[in-house]
Design a protein around this motif. Structure first.
Motif, short mmCIF file in Angstrom:
data_model
loop_
_atom_site.label_atom_id
_atom_site.label_comp_id
_atom_site.label_asym_id
_atom_site.label_seq_id
_atom_site.Cartn_x
_atom_site.Cartn_y
_atom_site.Cartn_z
N PRO A 134 0.98 -1.18 -0.28
CA PRO A 134 -0.08 -0.28 -0.28
C PRO A 134 0.65 1.37 -0.14
CG PRO A 134 -1.07 -1.64 1.68
CD PRO A 134 0.76 -2.30 0.74
N LEU A 135 0.51 2.16 -0.88
CA LEU A 135 1.08 3.25 -1.05
C LEU A 135 1.02 4.15 0.12
CD1 LEU A 135 0.99 3.98 -4.63
CD2 LEU A 135 2.86 3.41 -3.20
N TYR B 28 -6.69 1.39 -1.36
CA TYR B 28 -5.49 0.77 -1.91
C TYR B 28 -6.24 0.18 -3.28
CZ TYR B 28 -2.84 -3.97 -2.22
OH TYR B 28 -1.96 -4.61 -2.26
N LYS C 254 -7.78 1.63 -5.67
CA LYS C 254 -7.64 2.68 -6.56
C LYS C 254 -5.84 2.46 -6.73
CE LYS C 254 -11.78 4.64 -6.37
NZ LYS C 254 -12.77 4.56 -8.41
N GLN C 255 -5.25 1.85 -5.87
CA GLN C 255 -4.11 1.52 -6.09
C GLN C 255 -4.04 0.40 -6.92
OE1 GLN C 255 -0.80 1.63 -2.94
NE2 GLN C 255 0.11 -0.16 -3.85
N VAL D 92 -3.81 4.94 -8.98
CA VAL D 92 -3.20 5.61 -7.74
C VAL D 92 -1.77 5.41 -7.87
CG1 VAL D 92 -2.88 5.76 -5.54
CG2 VAL D 92 -5.00 6.42 -5.47
N ARG D 93 -0.84 6.29 -8.32
CA ARG D 93 0.35 5.53 -8.41
C ARG D 93 1.70 6.19 -7.89
NH1 ARG D 93 -2.36 6.54 -13.32
NH2 ARG D 93 -2.05 4.96 -15.10
N THR D 94 1.29 6.72 -6.83
CA THR D 94 2.15 7.55 -6.26
C THR D 94 1.60 7.37 -4.59
OG1 THR D 94 2.16 9.78 -6.92
CG2 THR D 94 4.08 8.43 -7.69
N THR D 95 2.38 7.53 -3.52
CA THR D 95 2.26 7.64 -2.58
C THR D 95 1.55 9.46 -2.74
OG1 THR D 95 3.79 6.83 -1.43
CG2 THR D 95 2.64 8.34 -0.18
N GLU E 132 -0.06 11.42 -4.75
CA GLU E 132 -1.49 10.60 -5.67
C GLU E 132 -2.48 10.46 -4.55
OE1 GLU E 132 -0.16 10.01 -10.42
OE2 GLU E 132 -1.17 8.65 -9.29
N GLY E 133 -2.53 9.51 -3.98
CA GLY E 133 -2.92 8.55 -2.83
C GLY E 133 -3.43 8.71 -1.75
#
Length: 459
Positions: free
Chosen positions: A407-408, A433, A435-436, A441-444, A446-447
């Motif tokens: 998880p980011l 998560y 969405k990741q 969601v590709r980066t922390t 963005e999360g």
């Protein structure tokens, strides 16, 4: 065989020291058998004749740290070498612990060898003269590829020997002689604890190139009937001939086990066990689900239905973790999802990366691909098994072949946003998560931004 193998030099030094005390030290057991077969063997056992037990520790001190092992009978370990006296064993009760053991340095070599289970394990080797003592003709049996008991009157004293017969027959591709077969069929196995059963099964799975030899023999000797009802249920369970021309589920399973054995050499010990146990248990759900449907033999939902009997099988062997790895959970994950690589391949044109990321939460995709490939090839006939190669390549490309994405966004990030700990925090972390996993969601960063937006919309 004149060349000294690893470990033999040290054994020769010990033998010279024993000879100086008017005794004789011989290498015995599996190391000798493996030497005759030109196989490597790590551990080496020696028997010391003609030297009193009380003199052994002092005699061995010059060769390194002497560690006594065993309680009822003293054996001394120096590195990878175990040294003890020849011994007599008498049965005092049922079970593998029901023996009275006494060391006797005055025993003859033939007497000492008589307690061994099979003739191929009753050969000894003198490291000083490079000669063999073979009172029960074990070398002849190795040449004939025959597994034969040493003493028919005492063989049944230890029921574990039946399981040892299975793994020896498979590892060395030996045939049991008729008397040995009769003895093994007549022995009850209900006194064996799970760890002893598993010890022999593990050797069968990992040390034999074709474990199916041992499994087929287990069925013939009644071992399957006595110990493994989940395996017994596979015998006679029919399969659709178009997809399984090889026969019933039992035949297929044995073929899959051999295929899996070919695909584990580069794995660590725990992963090897996971793949092999997955091969053994992968179709345990078929007996309960197989039915004649629309003119075909089908086993609908046998993946999920196989989890319960696979769990019972692992319970029977008391298998949980190895080397810190949750082997049980991983095996059950393979059972529950072993058809997924082929299923995903069929919809590959519309498949999202999220499907792989989510499946990685349920099974180790590297090991799943290897089992699925073994399952596909574990049949007679010509089948296209490239789906499993595609599956593994895509899982590796996504970086989820060994585990799901980490998880980011973590709880501490939500605390920084002013959120209080509790069920709502867990729910929000799960939403982010998901969405990741979908790739949104590709980066922390963005999360965290998404989590902040969700928090604002909920107030």
């Amino acid at each position: 065989m004149g060349e000294m193998a690893p470990g033999a030099f040290r054994a020769a030094d010990i033998a010279r020291a024993v000879q100086a005390r008017n005794g004789r030290a011989l290498v015995v057991g599996g190391w000798v058998r493996d030497r005759l077969l030109s196989r490597e063997s790590k551990d080496l056992d020696m028997e010391v004749f003609g030297v009193p037990a009380g003199d052994l520790p002092e005699l061995l001190e010059p060769f390194g740290k002497v560690e006594p092992i065993g309680q009822s009978f003293p054996v001394y370990k120096i590195g990878s070498i175990d040294i003890g006296l020849p011994r007599r064993e008498s049965k005092s009760g049922r079970g593998h612990k029901g023996f009275v053991v006494q060391g006797d340095p005055s025993m003859s070599i033939r007497e000492a060898a008589r307690r061994r289970d099979f003739t191929i394990n009753a050969i000894s080797w003198d490291p000083l003269t490079d000669t063999y003592e073979d009172p029960f003709e074990g070398r002849r049996d190795l040449d004939r590829k025959v597994l034969r008991v040493v003493d028919e009157t005492t063989f049944a004293d230890d029921s574990l020997r039946v399981l040892r017969a299975l793994q020896f027959a498979a590892r060395f591709e030996l045939t049991l002689d008729e008397n040995t077969r009769k003895l093994c069929r007549a022995i009850r196995l209900d006194d064996l604890p799970p760890e002893r059963i598993w010890g022999e099964l593990e050797k069968l799975l990992l040390r034999a190139q074709r474990p199916s030899i041992g499994f087929a023999l287990a069925l013939e000797l009644g071992v399957v009937d006595q110990l493994f009802p989940e395996l017994k249920a596979l015998v006679g369970c029919r399969q659709e001939p178009e997809w399984h021309p090889e026969g019933d589920v039992w035949v297929h399973t044995l073929m899959v086990i051999d295929q899996a054995r070919r695909r584990i050499a580069d794995l660590d010990h725990a992963d090897q066990l996971i793949v092999m146990l997955g091969a053994v248990t992968h179709d345990f759900g078929k007996p309960a689900t197989t039915a004649w449907i629309d003119g075909r033999i089908r086993s609908l939902n046998h993946e999920e239905e196989g989890v319960a009997p696979a769990t019972a099988f692992l319970d029977r062997l008391n298998i949980h973790t190895f080397d810190g790895n949750d082997v049980r959970t991983q095996v059950l994950g393979l059972v529950a999802h072993h058809l997924k690589p082929g299923m995903l391949y069929k919809v590959r044109e519309t498949l999202t990366d999220g499907a792989f990321r989510r499946l990685a939460q349920k099974a180790n995709l590297e090991l799943l691909a290897r089992l699925a490939k073994s399952d596909c090839l574990g049949r007679t006939g010509d089948f296209d098994c490239t789906a499993m190669d595609w599956f593994l390549e895509r899982a590796r490309a996504l970086g989820v072949d060994r585990s799901p994405p980490r998880p980011l966004v973590l709880g501490r990030h939500l605390l920084d946003l002013g959120m209080k700990p509790g069920p709502d925090m867990g729910a929000l972390l799960k939403q982010v998560y998901e969405k990741q996993l979908d790739g949104e969601v590709r980066t922390t960063e963005e999360g965290i931004a998404l989590a902040a937006q969700m928090l604002r919309s909920s107030t």
